[in-house]
Design a protein around this motif. Structure first.
Motif, PDB file in Angstrom:
ATOM      1  N   ALA A 267      -9.789 -30.167 -10.222  1.00  0.00           N
ATOM      2  CA  ALA A 267     -10.502 -28.926 -10.518  1.00  0.00           C
ATOM      3  C   ALA A 267     -10.227 -28.409 -11.926  1.00  0.00           C
ATOM      4  N   ALA A 268      -8.980 -28.524 -12.381  1.00  0.00           N
ATOM      5  CA  ALA A 268      -8.608 -27.913 -13.660  1.00  0.00           C
ATOM      6  C   ALA A 268      -8.148 -28.909 -14.706  1.00  0.00           C
ATOM      7  N   GLY A 269      -7.713 -30.103 -14.276  1.00  0.00           N
ATOM      8  CA  GLY A 269      -7.163 -31.052 -15.230  1.00  0.00           C
ATOM      9  C   GLY A 269      -5.717 -30.734 -15.558  1.00  0.00           C
ATOM     10  N   SER A 270      -5.076 -31.634 -16.288  1.00  0.00           N
ATOM     11  CA  SER A 270      -3.655 -31.443 -16.606  1.00  0.00           C
ATOM     12  C   SER A 270      -3.430 -30.770 -17.954  1.00  0.00           C
ATOM     13  N   ARG A 271      -4.466 -30.641 -18.768  1.00  0.00           N
ATOM     14  CA  ARG A 271      -4.283 -30.018 -20.080  1.00  0.00           C
ATOM     15  C   ARG A 271      -3.886 -28.552 -19.967  1.00  0.00           C
ATOM     16  N   LYS A 272      -4.329 -27.893 -18.906  1.00  0.00           N
ATOM     17  CA  LYS A 272      -4.068 -26.466 -18.762  1.00  0.00           C
ATOM     18  C   LYS A 272      -2.689 -26.172 -18.178  1.00  0.00           C
ATOM     19  N   LEU A 273      -1.954 -27.222 -17.834  1.00  0.00           N
ATOM     20  CA  LEU A 273      -0.611 -27.042 -17.285  1.00  0.00           C
ATOM     21  C   LEU A 273       0.429 -27.398 -18.333  1.00  0.00           C
ATOM     22  N   ALA A 274       1.471 -26.600 -18.399  1.00  0.00           N
ATOM     23  CA  ALA A 274       2.555 -26.878 -19.340  1.00  0.00           C
ATOM     24  C   ALA A 274       3.319 -28.122 -18.907  1.00  0.00           C
ATOM     25  N   ASN A 275       3.933 -28.787 -19.875  1.00  0.00           N
ATOM     26  CA  ASN A 275       4.707 -29.986 -19.560  1.00  0.00           C
ATOM     27  C   ASN A 275       5.830 -29.684 -18.573  1.00  0.00           C
ATOM     28  N   GLN A 276       6.442 -28.513 -18.717  1.00  0.00           N
ATOM     29  CA  GLN A 276       7.522 -28.140 -17.801  1.00  0.00           C
ATOM     30  C   GLN A 276       7.001 -27.987 -16.370  1.00  0.00           C
TER      31      GLN A 276
ATOM     32  N   ARG B 114       2.115 -40.213 -16.948  1.00  0.00           N
ATOM     33  CA  ARG B 114       0.768 -40.587 -17.392  1.00  0.00           C
ATOM     34  C   ARG B 114      -0.057 -39.351 -17.717  1.00  0.00           C
ATOM     35  N   TRP B 115       0.078 -38.304 -16.917  1.00  0.00           N
ATOM     36  CA  TRP B 115      -0.652 -37.065 -17.188  1.00  0.00           C
ATOM     37  C   TRP B 115      -0.141 -36.374 -18.448  1.00  0.00           C
ATOM     38  N   LEU B 116       1.151 -36.551 -18.746  1.00  0.00           N
ATOM     39  CA  LEU B 116       1.707 -35.946 -19.953  1.00  0.00           C
ATOM     40  C   LEU B 116       1.245 -36.686 -21.207  1.00  0.00           C
ATOM     41  N   VAL B 117       1.230 -38.008 -21.130  1.00  0.00           N
ATOM     42  CA  VAL B 117       0.851 -38.814 -22.295  1.00  0.00           C
ATOM     43  C   VAL B 117      -0.659 -38.789 -22.508  1.00  0.00           C
ATOM     44  N   ARG B 118      -1.388 -38.908 -21.408  1.00  0.00           N
ATOM     45  CA  ARG B 118      -2.855 -38.905 -21.486  1.00  0.00           C
ATOM     46  C   ARG B 118      -3.398 -37.821 -20.557  1.00  0.00           C
ATOM     47  N   PRO B 119      -3.476 -36.602 -21.030  1.00  0.00           N
ATOM     48  CA  PRO B 119      -3.947 -35.498 -20.177  1.00  0.00           C
ATOM     49  C   PRO B 119      -5.347 -35.774 -19.637  1.00  0.00           C
ATOM     50  N   VAL B 120      -5.570 -35.365 -18.408  1.00  0.00           N
ATOM     51  CA  VAL B 120      -6.856 -35.597 -17.760  1.00  0.00           C
ATOM     52  C   VAL B 120      -7.667 -34.310 -17.762  1.00  0.00           C
ATOM     53  N   GLU B 121      -8.974 -34.494 -17.803  1.00  0.00           N
ATOM     54  CA  GLU B 121      -9.899 -33.374 -17.754  1.00  0.00           C
ATOM     55  C   GLU B 121     -10.336 -33.136 -16.310  1.00  0.00           C
ATOM     56  N   PRO B 122     -10.951 -31.999 -16.028  1.00  0.00           N
ATOM     57  CA  PRO B 122     -11.482 -31.770 -14.675  1.00  0.00           C
ATOM     58  C   PRO B 122     -12.441 -32.880 -14.261  1.00  0.00           C
ATOM     59  N   ASP B 123     -12.341 -33.295 -13.018  1.00  0.00           N
ATOM     60  CA  ASP B 123     -13.129 -34.410 -12.497  1.00  0.00           C
ATOM     61  C   ASP B 123     -14.276 -33.853 -11.649  1.00  0.00           C
ATOM     62  N   MET B 124     -15.427 -33.703 -12.283  1.00  0.00           N
ATOM     63  CA  MET B 124     -16.575 -33.139 -11.582  1.00  0.00           C
ATOM     64  C   MET B 124     -17.089 -34.069 -10.486  1.00  0.00           C
ATOM     65  N   GLN B 125     -16.928 -35.365 -10.690  1.00  0.00           N
ATOM     66  CA  GLN B 125     -17.385 -36.318  -9.680  1.00  0.00           C
ATOM     67  C   GLN B 125     -16.581 -36.168  -8.388  1.00  0.00           C
ATOM     68  N   SER B 126     -15.268 -36.021  -8.523  1.00  0.00           N
ATOM     69  CA  SER B 126     -14.430 -35.828  -7.334  1.00  0.00           C
ATOM     70  C   SER B 126     -14.737 -34.502  -6.652  1.00  0.00           C
ATOM     71  N   LEU B 127     -14.932 -33.462  -7.449  1.00  0.00           N
ATOM     72  CA  LEU B 127     -15.267 -32.161  -6.868  1.00  0.00           C
ATOM     73  C   LEU B 127     -16.606 -32.215  -6.138  1.00  0.00           C
ATOM     74  N   GLY B 128     -17.555 -32.957  -6.696  1.00  0.00           N
ATOM     75  CA  GLY B 128     -18.838 -33.115  -6.018  1.00  0.00           C
ATOM     76  C   GLY B 128     -18.695 -33.845  -4.695  1.00  0.00           C
ATOM     77  N   ALA B 129     -17.848 -34.886  -4.680  1.00  0.00           N
ATOM     78  CA  ALA B 129     -17.612 -35.620  -3.431  1.00  0.00           C
ATOM     79  C   ALA B 129     -16.945 -34.725  -2.389  1.00  0.00           C
TER      80      ALA B 129
END
Length: 223
Positions: free
Chosen positions: A16-25, A108-123
């Motif tokens: 829904a939100a991706g990992s970019r909006k979460l702090a590393n801690q 993996r989420w820290l090194v390569r942050p993920v964006e919100p997944d609209m396809q998963s939310l649609g499913a």
């Protein structure tokens, strides 16, 4: 549902939100919770509620039952920690996937942050709508053949081993209701319930015998 993998609250938030909006801690602190958010294990609440229901119907003291349940929770908590440490020291925690999967995913989420997944939310939305529609139709139409639980159960990883027993059960139930009616169904229900209980009982007994003797016995679970 043990086999519903990677759909806990943490995975839903990532979609829904991706990992970019979460702090590393925050991501690092969330790693230990991966154990019970990666997949759905057996939840104790249904068994506890059923125990209280049986106690109420049989006239047992529910207060005493509650104390026994709380005591068993404490004992099982201690035994689980001890058993987990024993197995980890014996076979190695990393080789058993203990911890490495959680922290690898977080890394993996820290090194390569993920964006919100609209396809998963649609499913998720389509699945929720499908289950809601089936639930509504089943409550309003007696002849509606699809059970709302069928859709989520179909995604159960081990269902490939269980689909045929489910099919046989459905076929027998359909035949009994069609040719014998509801009265015949109610009379035969204890028999089929006994088959399930007998299978679990025999599997448990052989498992206990194997633990005591140290010899391989009947394998209740074949996958």
């Amino acid at each position: 549902m043990h086999g519903i993998h990677y759909f806990g609250p943490f995975q839903f938030f990532m979609a829904a939100a991706g990992s970019r909006k979460l702090a590393n801690q925050t991501l690092t602190a969330a790693a230990p919770f991966w154990t019970f958010t990666k997949q759905f294990r057996n939840h104790p609440m249904p068994y506890i509620l059923e125990s209280f229901k049986l106690a109420d119907r049989s006239g047992m003291d529910t207060c005493k039952l509650g104390r026994v349940i709380m005591l068993s929770v404490v004992v099982s908590f201690i035994l689980t920690f001890w058993t987990f440490l024993q197995f980890s020291y014996k076979w190695g925690g990393i080789s058993e996937g203990r911890g490495i999967e959680a922290y690898t995913t977080i890394a993996r989420w820290l090194v390569r942050p993920v964006e919100p997944d609209m396809q998963s939310l649609g499913a998720i939305a389509v699945g929720a709508l499908f289950v809601f529609t089936n639930t509504t139709l089943r409550l309003r139409l007696l002849w509606w053949p699809l059970h709302p639980l069928a859709y989520p159960i179909a995604g159960y990883a081990a269902f490939r081993h269980l689909w045929f027993p489910f099919f046989i059960s459905w076929l027998l139930k359909w035949g009994i209701l069609k040719h014998g009616g509801i009265q015949t169904y109610r009379r035969t229900f204890p028999f089929f319930l006994g088959l399930v209980l007998g299978d679990f009982t025999i599997g448990s007994v052989w498992g206990i015998i194997g633990l005591i003797t140290g010899e391989p016995t009947y394998a209740f679970k074949q996958w």
